[in-house]
Write an enzyme that holds these catalytic residues in place. Structure first.
Site, PDB file in Angstrom:
ATOM      1  N   HIS A 138      -6.882 -29.697  12.004  1.00 35.17           N
ATOM      2  CA  HIS A 138      -6.767 -28.524  12.635  1.00 35.17           C
ATOM      3  C   HIS A 138      -5.039 -28.743  12.673  1.00 35.17           C
ATOM      4  O   HIS A 138      -4.315 -28.400  12.598  1.00 35.17           O
ATOM      5  CB  HIS A 138      -7.072 -27.811  13.700  1.00 35.17           C
ATOM      6  CG  HIS A 138      -8.632 -27.169  13.361  1.00 35.17           C
ATOM      7  ND1 HIS A 138      -9.766 -27.546  14.273  1.00 35.17           N
ATOM      8  CD2 HIS A 138      -8.802 -26.200  12.609  1.00 35.17           C
ATOM      9  CE1 HIS A 138     -10.413 -26.732  12.869  1.00 35.17           C
ATOM     10  NE2 HIS A 138     -10.348 -25.698  13.110  1.00 35.17           N
TER      11      HIS A 138
ATOM     12  N   SER B 142     -15.660 -28.463  12.572  1.00 35.47           N
ATOM     13  CA  SER B 142     -15.481 -28.316  13.520  1.00 35.47           C
ATOM     14  C   SER B 142     -17.815 -28.955  13.646  1.00 35.47           C
ATOM     15  O   SER B 142     -17.798 -28.595  14.607  1.00 35.47           O
ATOM     16  CB  SER B 142     -15.787 -26.943  13.977  1.00 35.47           C
ATOM     17  OG  SER B 142     -14.090 -26.777  14.039  1.00 35.47           O
TER      18      SER B 142
ATOM     19  N   ALA C 260     -12.891 -24.785  18.191  1.00 38.84           N
ATOM     20  CA  ALA C 260     -13.337 -26.325  18.308  1.00 38.84           C
ATOM     21  C   ALA C 260     -12.301 -27.683  17.074  1.00 38.84           C
ATOM     22  O   ALA C 260     -12.827 -28.172  16.714  1.00 38.84           O
ATOM     23  CB  ALA C 260     -14.984 -26.789  17.558  1.00 38.84           C
ATOM     24  N   LEU C 261     -10.940 -27.177  17.650  1.00 43.56           N
ATOM     25  CA  LEU C 261      -9.963 -28.071  16.636  1.00 43.56           C
ATOM     26  C   LEU C 261     -10.363 -29.662  16.662  1.00 43.56           C
ATOM     27  O   LEU C 261     -10.682 -30.230  18.204  1.00 43.56           O
ATOM     28  CB  LEU C 261      -8.811 -27.589  17.867  1.00 43.56           C
ATOM     29  CG  LEU C 261      -8.709 -26.119  18.037  1.00 43.56           C
ATOM     30  CD1 LEU C 261      -7.522 -26.030  18.740  1.00 43.56           C
ATOM     31  CD2 LEU C 261      -8.136 -25.720  16.639  1.00 43.56           C
TER      32      LEU C 261
HETATM   33  P1  AMP Z   1     -12.154 -23.252  10.029  1.00 43.86           P
HETATM   34  O1  AMP Z   1     -11.851 -23.329  12.530  1.00 43.86           O
HETATM   35  O2  AMP Z   1     -12.576 -23.861  10.495  1.00 43.86           O
HETATM   36  O3  AMP Z   1     -12.239 -21.853  10.330  1.00 43.86           O
HETATM   37  O4  AMP Z   1     -10.277 -23.981  10.461  1.00 43.86           O
HETATM   38  C1  AMP Z   1      -9.003 -23.408  10.118  1.00 43.86           C
HETATM   39  C2  AMP Z   1      -8.457 -24.110   8.988  1.00 43.86           C
HETATM   40  O5  AMP Z   1      -7.980 -25.263   8.979  1.00 43.86           O
HETATM   41  C3  AMP Z   1      -8.611 -23.654   7.594  1.00 43.86           C
HETATM   42  O6  AMP Z   1      -7.394 -23.231   7.357  1.00 43.86           O
HETATM   43  C4  AMP Z   1      -9.121 -24.879   6.713  1.00 43.86           C
HETATM   44  O7  AMP Z   1      -9.377 -25.191   6.129  1.00 43.86           O
HETATM   45  C5  AMP Z   1      -8.190 -25.882   8.327  1.00 43.86           C
HETATM   46  N1  AMP Z   1      -9.348 -27.197   7.661  1.00 43.86           N
HETATM   47  C6  AMP Z   1     -10.618 -27.462   8.657  1.00 43.86           C
HETATM   48  N2  AMP Z   1     -11.109 -28.896   8.939  1.00 43.86           N
HETATM   49  C7  AMP Z   1      -9.365 -29.854   8.087  1.00 43.86           C
HETATM   50  C8  AMP Z   1      -9.569 -30.820   7.307  1.00 43.86           C
HETATM   51  N3  AMP Z   1     -10.790 -31.382   8.310  1.00 43.86           N
HETATM   52  N4  AMP Z   1      -8.123 -31.048   6.969  1.00 43.86           N
HETATM   53  C9  AMP Z   1      -7.485 -29.965   7.088  1.00 43.86           C
HETATM   54  N5  AMP Z   1      -7.518 -28.369   7.134  1.00 43.86           N
HETATM   55  C10 AMP Z   1      -8.903 -27.984   7.710  1.00 43.86           C
END
Ligand code: AMP
Length: 279
Positions: free
Chosen positions: A36, A186, A31-32
């Protein structure tokens, strides 16, 4: 862009890379969004190739309902990744990762795991540790990128790498926000219109906390935050904490030689949102 769902295939591909090729790795649950993508762009700048994994890891969800409802947009994600010239995407199934045994390994992160998210999401960091350690073993990157959005997770991964003598450089990346300040997540796509409108209040409050940190004490700030959220019918505060960045221990008094951060978790109806700010 190459897409692999099988561990054996991605490993064969990585083994076939020219010697000395540097690999940057960005683990995600899909759900990029632009948050991300900011990690992936950074990884592209600092490495020869970039591997992104998309895996909604069942062992890090403490609530079945949250796992079932987690947004899954794989086709859209792959289109986005292709557009920004990602090199390799790893999209394993839960069976591929866990065989028939969807259970986390148990970790000791020297107490980091018992604070904040650890108190409210039982077993969450065992699940995170299990999947990240395994993905590191499969991909063997030189550098791996994590967002400060999940600051506790970032510190836990740093701890895991140090404790296990894993030679991967962990890079923390700044929080990417919507124009109105809401941290990209996401889960934001699941907010109702009303809740989405109310949600920027979270960062607005954190910014005010940062301003108050120089003059008010921690208890006063905490009480102020709790009161502010009482006036917000659509946002239910789960926790607000000011903690030491290294130990993640909540603080009562400031020592200006240490680095501190304010952490917050709220519910907007059933959607749980987290955010933090460096003080
Ligand atoms: P997730 O898909 O939520 O597991 O996130 C994957 C990576 O993206 C993790 O390292 C999160 O901390 C990072 N991430 C998610 N949202 C953000 C954001 N708004 N800003 C920076 N990094 C993010």
């Amino acid at each position: 862009m190459l897409v692999f769902a099988k561990i054996k295939s991605i490993q064969e591909n990585i083994k076939s890379l020219e010697k000395g090729t540097s690999i940057g790795f960005v683990p995600t649950m899909g759900a990029l969004h632009k948050g991300h993508l900011s990690l992936i762009e950074r990884a592209k700048k600092e490495n020869d190739i970039v591997v992104v994994s998309i895996f909604v890891n069942p062992t890090q969800f403490d609530k079945k309902e949250d796992l079932i409802n987690y947004p899954k947009t794989i086709d859209q994600d792959l289109t986005l990744l292709k557009k920004i010239n990602c090199d390799i995407v790893f999209t394993p199934t839960a069976d591929e990762i866990y065989s028939n045994n969807i259970k986390p390994q148990l970790f000791n992160f020297d107490g980091l795991e018992h604070q904040m998210e650890g108190r409210f999401r039982e077993g969450h960091f065992d699940g995170v540790g299990t999947i990240v350690k395994y993905l590191f073993e499969i991909i063997s990157p030189h550098k791996a990128y994590f967002g400060e959005k999940d600051f506790q997770q970032l510190q836990i991964i740093r701890k895991m790498v140090r404790k296990n003598h894993i030679s991967i450089k962990i890079i923390g990346c700044p929080i990417y926000r919507e124009e109105d300040g809401l941290a990209m997540s996401s889960r934001n796509s699941r907010l109702s219109k009303e809740h989405r409108k109310a949600a920027p209040f979270i960062y607005k409050t954190l910014k005010q906390v940062k301003n108050q940190f120089g003059t008010k004490n921690v208890l006063e700030i905490t009480k102020w935050v709790e009161n502010e959220f009482k006036k917000q019918p659509l946002l239910k505060l789960e926790y607000f904490e000011i903690a030491n960045e290294e130990t993640l221990q909540p603080i009562k008094n400031k020592d200006f030689k240490q680095n501190y951060r304010a952490f917050i978790a709220i519910f907007a109806d059933k959607i749980r949102l987290i955010d933090n700010i460096s003080l």
